[in-house]
Design a protein around this motif. Structure first.
Motif, PDB file in Angstrom:
ATOM      1  N   GLU A   1     -13.743   8.999 -18.788  1.00 48.41           N
ATOM      2  CA  GLU A   1     -13.976   8.755 -20.175  1.00 48.41           C
ATOM      3  C   GLU A   1     -12.860   9.335 -21.118  1.00 48.41           C
ATOM      4  OE1 GLU A   1     -17.682   9.833 -20.919  1.00 48.41           O
ATOM      5  OE2 GLU A   1     -18.646   7.857 -21.030  1.00 48.41           O
ATOM      6  N   ALA A   2     -11.800   9.847 -20.415  1.00 50.12           N
ATOM      7  CA  ALA A   2     -10.463  10.394 -20.708  1.00 50.12           C
ATOM      8  C   ALA A   2     -10.593  11.733 -21.395  1.00 50.12           C
ATOM      9  CB  ALA A   2      -9.896   9.370 -21.713  1.00 50.12           C
ATOM     10  N   LYS A   3     -11.835  12.445 -20.906  1.00 46.04           N
ATOM     11  CA  LYS A   3     -11.985  13.816 -21.420  1.00 46.04           C
ATOM     12  C   LYS A   3     -11.016  14.897 -21.222  1.00 46.04           C
ATOM     13  CE  LYS A   3     -16.782  12.719 -21.323  1.00 46.04           C
ATOM     14  NZ  LYS A   3     -18.325  13.155 -20.833  1.00 46.04           N
ATOM     15  N   GLU A   4     -11.019  15.904 -22.014  1.00 44.63           N
ATOM     16  CA  GLU A   4      -9.922  17.097 -21.695  1.00 44.63           C
ATOM     17  C   GLU A   4     -10.508  18.284 -21.864  1.00 44.63           C
ATOM     18  OE1 GLU A   4      -6.302  16.506 -24.467  1.00 44.63           O
ATOM     19  OE2 GLU A   4      -7.320  14.755 -25.171  1.00 44.63           O
ATOM     20  N   ILE A   5      -9.853  19.250 -21.005  1.00 46.77           N
ATOM     21  CA  ILE A   5     -10.183  20.621 -21.088  1.00 46.77           C
ATOM     22  C   ILE A   5      -8.679  21.615 -21.600  1.00 46.77           C
ATOM     23  CG2 ILE A   5     -10.806  22.815 -19.832  1.00 46.77           C
ATOM     24  CD1 ILE A   5     -12.078  20.934 -17.861  1.00 46.77           C
TER      25      ILE A   5
ATOM     26  N   PRO B   1     -12.191  30.909 -11.281  1.00 44.64           N
ATOM     27  CA  PRO B   1     -11.433  29.479 -11.930  1.00 44.64           C
ATOM     28  C   PRO B   1     -12.575  28.502 -12.127  1.00 44.64           C
ATOM     29  CG  PRO B   1     -10.537  30.395  -9.767  1.00 44.64           C
ATOM     30  CD  PRO B   1     -11.897  31.245  -9.967  1.00 44.64           C
ATOM     31  N   ILE B   2     -11.862  27.787 -13.134  1.00 46.45           N
ATOM     32  CA  ILE B   2     -12.862  26.616 -13.694  1.00 46.45           C
ATOM     33  C   ILE B   2     -12.626  25.352 -12.675  1.00 46.45           C
ATOM     34  CG2 ILE B   2     -13.172  24.852 -15.700  1.00 46.45           C
ATOM     35  CD1 ILE B   2     -12.022  26.828 -17.440  1.00 46.45           C
ATOM     36  N   SER B   3     -13.937  24.832 -12.322  1.00 48.16           N
ATOM     37  CA  SER B   3     -13.986  23.858 -11.229  1.00 48.16           C
ATOM     38  C   SER B   3     -14.754  22.423 -11.840  1.00 48.16           C
ATOM     39  CB  SER B   3     -14.512  24.082  -9.981  1.00 48.16           C
ATOM     40  OG  SER B   3     -14.613  23.194  -8.988  1.00 48.16           O
ATOM     41  N   VAL B   4     -14.263  21.591 -11.840  1.00 53.20           N
ATOM     42  CA  VAL B   4     -14.870  20.177 -12.516  1.00 53.20           C
ATOM     43  C   VAL B   4     -14.548  19.150 -11.654  1.00 53.20           C
ATOM     44  CG1 VAL B   4     -14.766  20.922 -14.934  1.00 53.20           C
ATOM     45  CG2 VAL B   4     -12.932  19.739 -14.065  1.00 53.20           C
ATOM     46  N   SER B   5     -15.411  18.048 -11.795  1.00 46.77           N
ATOM     47  CA  SER B   5     -15.261  16.831 -11.119  1.00 46.77           C
ATOM     48  C   SER B   5     -14.198  16.036 -11.751  1.00 46.77           C
ATOM     49  CB  SER B   5     -16.550  16.038 -10.914  1.00 46.77           C
ATOM     50  OG  SER B   5     -16.493  14.765 -10.894  1.00 46.77           O
ATOM     51  N   ALA B   6     -13.268  15.621 -11.003  1.00 40.56           N
ATOM     52  CA  ALA B   6     -11.916  14.729 -11.519  1.00 40.56           C
ATOM     53  C   ALA B   6     -12.854  13.485 -12.324  1.00 40.56           C
ATOM     54  CB  ALA B   6     -11.054  14.478 -10.678  1.00 40.56           C
ATOM     55  N   LEU B   7     -13.682  13.296 -11.592  1.00 40.36           N
ATOM     56  CA  LEU B   7     -14.364  11.787 -12.193  1.00 40.36           C
ATOM     57  C   LEU B   7     -15.033  12.010 -13.702  1.00 40.36           C
ATOM     58  CD1 LEU B   7     -15.127   8.915 -11.710  1.00 40.36           C
ATOM     59  CD2 LEU B   7     -17.376   9.398 -10.796  1.00 40.36           C
ATOM     60  N   GLY B   8     -15.403  13.008 -13.892  1.00 42.00           N
ATOM     61  CA  GLY B   8     -16.178  13.596 -15.197  1.00 42.00           C
ATOM     62  C   GLY B   8     -14.938  13.689 -16.209  1.00 42.00           C
ATOM     63  N   LEU B   9     -13.608  13.869 -15.786  1.00 34.07           N
ATOM     64  CA  LEU B   9     -12.421  13.829 -16.752  1.00 34.07           C
ATOM     65  C   LEU B   9     -11.853  12.497 -17.064  1.00 34.07           C
ATOM     66  CD1 LEU B   9     -10.404  16.963 -15.676  1.00 34.07           C
ATOM     67  CD2 LEU B   9     -11.772  16.645 -17.938  1.00 34.07           C
TER      68      LEU B   9
ATOM     69  N   GLY C   1     -18.426  34.662 -19.193  1.00 34.06           N
ATOM     70  CA  GLY C   1     -18.712  34.097 -17.790  1.00 34.06           C
ATOM     71  C   GLY C   1     -18.425  32.992 -17.590  1.00 34.06           C
ATOM     72  N   ASP C   2     -18.893  32.424 -16.430  1.00 32.55           N
ATOM     73  CA  ASP C   2     -18.786  31.277 -15.757  1.00 32.55           C
ATOM     74  C   ASP C   2     -19.785  30.201 -16.336  1.00 32.55           C
ATOM     75  OD1 ASP C   2     -16.565  31.766 -14.020  1.00 32.55           O
ATOM     76  OD2 ASP C   2     -18.143  33.202 -12.884  1.00 32.55           O
ATOM     77  N   LEU C   3     -19.598  29.143 -16.269  1.00 31.19           N
ATOM     78  CA  LEU C   3     -20.421  28.035 -16.783  1.00 31.19           C
ATOM     79  C   LEU C   3     -20.563  26.992 -15.772  1.00 31.19           C
ATOM     80  CD1 LEU C   3     -19.543  27.798 -20.655  1.00 31.19           C
ATOM     81  CD2 LEU C   3     -21.524  28.969 -19.637  1.00 31.19           C
ATOM     82  N   PRO C   4     -21.537  26.154 -15.809  1.00 35.11           N
ATOM     83  CA  PRO C   4     -21.763  24.954 -15.310  1.00 35.11           C
ATOM     84  C   PRO C   4     -20.716  23.740 -15.811  1.00 35.11           C
ATOM     85  CG  PRO C   4     -23.790  24.934 -16.272  1.00 35.11           C
ATOM     86  CD  PRO C   4     -22.845  26.361 -16.473  1.00 35.11           C
ATOM     87  N   TRP C   5     -19.479  23.896 -15.440  1.00 35.87           N
ATOM     88  CA  TRP C   5     -18.461  23.022 -16.053  1.00 35.87           C
ATOM     89  C   TRP C   5     -18.690  21.631 -16.270  1.00 35.87           C
ATOM     90  CZ3 TRP C   5     -16.233  26.257 -19.503  1.00 35.87           C
ATOM     91  CH2 TRP C   5     -15.850  27.555 -19.145  1.00 35.87           C
ATOM     92  N   ASP C   6     -19.271  20.944 -14.996  1.00 36.36           N
ATOM     93  CA  ASP C   6     -19.263  19.541 -15.264  1.00 36.36           C
ATOM     94  C   ASP C   6     -20.539  19.319 -16.049  1.00 36.36           C
ATOM     95  OD1 ASP C   6     -17.512  18.465 -13.268  1.00 36.36           O
ATOM     96  OD2 ASP C   6     -18.747  19.220 -11.608  1.00 36.36           O
ATOM     97  N   ASP C   7     -21.537  20.177 -16.409  1.00 38.87           N
ATOM     98  CA  ASP C   7     -22.880  19.735 -17.258  1.00 38.87           C
ATOM     99  C   ASP C   7     -21.903  20.024 -18.984  1.00 38.87           C
ATOM    100  OD1 ASP C   7     -24.393  19.749 -15.386  1.00 38.87           O
ATOM    101  OD2 ASP C   7     -25.369  21.732 -15.812  1.00 38.87           O
ATOM    102  N   TYR C   8     -21.173  20.808 -19.012  1.00 45.81           N
ATOM    103  CA  TYR C   8     -20.417  20.936 -20.338  1.00 45.81           C
ATOM    104  C   TYR C   8     -19.538  19.644 -20.688  1.00 45.81           C
ATOM    105  CZ  TYR C   8     -22.876  25.135 -21.533  1.00 45.81           C
ATOM    106  OH  TYR C   8     -23.837  25.986 -21.680  1.00 45.81           O
ATOM    107  N   LEU C   9     -18.855  19.049 -19.442  1.00 51.07           N
ATOM    108  CA  LEU C   9     -18.019  17.919 -19.590  1.00 51.07           C
ATOM    109  C   LEU C   9     -19.030  17.085 -20.174  1.00 51.07           C
ATOM    110  CD1 LEU C   9     -15.420  17.522 -16.874  1.00 51.07           C
ATOM    111  CD2 LEU C   9     -14.908  18.000 -19.347  1.00 51.07           C
ATOM    112  N   GLY C  10     -20.140  16.987 -19.423  1.00 51.32           N
ATOM    113  CA  GLY C  10     -21.255  15.671 -19.618  1.00 51.32           C
ATOM    114  C   GLY C  10     -21.590  15.796 -21.234  1.00 51.32           C
ATOM    115  N   ILE C  11     -21.475  16.674 -22.025  1.00 52.40           N
ATOM    116  CA  ILE C  11     -22.067  16.643 -23.442  1.00 52.40           C
ATOM    117  C   ILE C  11     -20.982  16.235 -24.301  1.00 52.40           C
ATOM    118  CG2 ILE C  11     -23.874  18.557 -22.996  1.00 52.40           C
ATOM    119  CD1 ILE C  11     -22.185  20.360 -24.659  1.00 52.40           C
TER     120      ILE C  11
END
Length: 339
Positions: free
Chosen positions: A279-283, A268-276, A242-252
């Motif tokens: 802090e150089a996070k990756e999906i 489609p997965i949608s996230v804030s570019a700033l969240g990536l 299912g779909d998730l609140p992807w920005d929240d999961y980037l946040g953890i």
């Protein structure tokens, strides 16, 4: 050889007996008499044509365990012998000539043989043919066939990201979704040596998650639960469809942390570019393992007594099994006995 299979003739249709002639055996091919077959959500996607890729009649099934009954002329007879107990998984072959195969990434071969998308030659049958013997895996003696079957897809799908993403025993890891994939991921990560947190929508599966190896639990629908875990994890493995609140999961994720998506979301997965970027996070995507990784997975599971929790179904109850998987009622993998 005449093969008796079970096919959906239209999208979402009930399975019906279906016969075909397998034809001459190729030099690298292996015929397996099926004794046990797992049911995966991907099988339902093929039967229901969720992705618009199905060919009808559709014989799904890609978590097969059985006995070798025939081998091609070029098959290494030391590696496989008649009567040997083996597994055939999501990928039943690859070309072994392309750049991906030569570098060991057989799961990325552009000509890989995806068993569930073959049309009428899948694993929901009394016999299945692997197109290359190197994708046929001997099953460890200590592992019952009904437990080995789900490992051929679910097991390798959650094990290979540990290797591909260089997960270390010192890492703090979260598994999202305590289902068919997630309950195996918890077991692998526990034996890997990680500090493991299970994330589920409610507390209903907390006791099971802890039994599978989780040391912590987050009920994600509890207000503020994910925000309270901000920056906590080096690696997060999402196993849900299912779909998730992807920005929240980037946040953890901690800085340079990685979110691996092994389930297939509806949208489609949608996230804030700033969240990536901040802090150089990756999906990244998580897929079934290579030939080498799948063999490693079976060895690791046997060594640490990692077993899927299964519900067994007779052939006469095939539709009931499919319905329970559709509704998400199986805890945690459905396996059909073909004997």
């Amino acid at each position: 050889m005449k093969v008796i299979a079970y096919a959906a003739r239209t999208a979402g249709g009930a399975l019906q007996p279906y016969e075909y002639e397998s034809g001459p055996l190729g030099p690298n091919e292996v015929d397996v008499r099926v004794t046990h077959g797992g049911i995966c959500h991907t099988d339902l996607a093929a039967i229901d044509d969720e992705w618009g890729l199905a060919r009808f009649p559709a014989v799904a099934g890609h978590e097969v365990v059985g006995e070798v009954v025939a081998i091609g002329a070029a098959v290494d007879e030391v590696a496989l012998t008649i009567g040997q107990r083996v597994g055939v998984g999501a990928l039943a072959g690859s070309c072994f000539r392309c750049e991906s195969c030569i570098s060991g990434r057989t799961n990325l071969c552009p000509r890989r043989d995806a068993l569930v998308l073959r049309g009428d030659r899948g694993g929901f049958a009394h016999h299945v043919r692997a197109s290359d013997w190197r994708h046929v895996y001997p099953i460890p003696d200590s592992m019952p066939s009904e437990h080995a079957a789900p490992l051929m897809c679910a097991g390798t799908t959650v094990f290979s990201p540990l290797i591909a993403n260089r997960v270390l025993p010192t890492h703090r890891v979260a598994v999202v979704g305590i289902g068919g994939l997630g309950h195996l991921a918890l077991q692998f990560l526990d034996k890997w040596g990680c500090e493991v947190t299970a994330i589920s929508t409610t507390e209903d599966k907390q006791a099971d998650a802890e039994r599978f190896g989780a040391t912590s639990f987050i009920a994600s629908r509890e207000p503020g639960a994910l925000r309270a875990a901000a920056g906590s994890f080096d690696f997060v493995l999402s196993t849900v469809s299912g779909d998730l609140p992807w920005d929240d999961y980037l946040g953890i994720l901690s800085p340079q942390g990685r979110l691996c998506v092994a389930g297939v979301p509806d949208r489609p997965i949608s996230v804030s570019a700033l969240g990536l970027v901040s802090e150089a996070k990756e999906i990244v995507g998580g897929i079934v393992g290579t030939v080498a990784q799948t063999r490693q997975m079976l060895d690791f599971a046997a060594r640490h007594a990692i077993r899927p929790e299964v519900e067994m179904f007779a052939l006469t109850d095939f539709e009931q099994a499919l319905d329970r998987v559709r509704k998400g009622n199986v805890r945690y993998r459905a396996v059909v006995d073909f004997t």
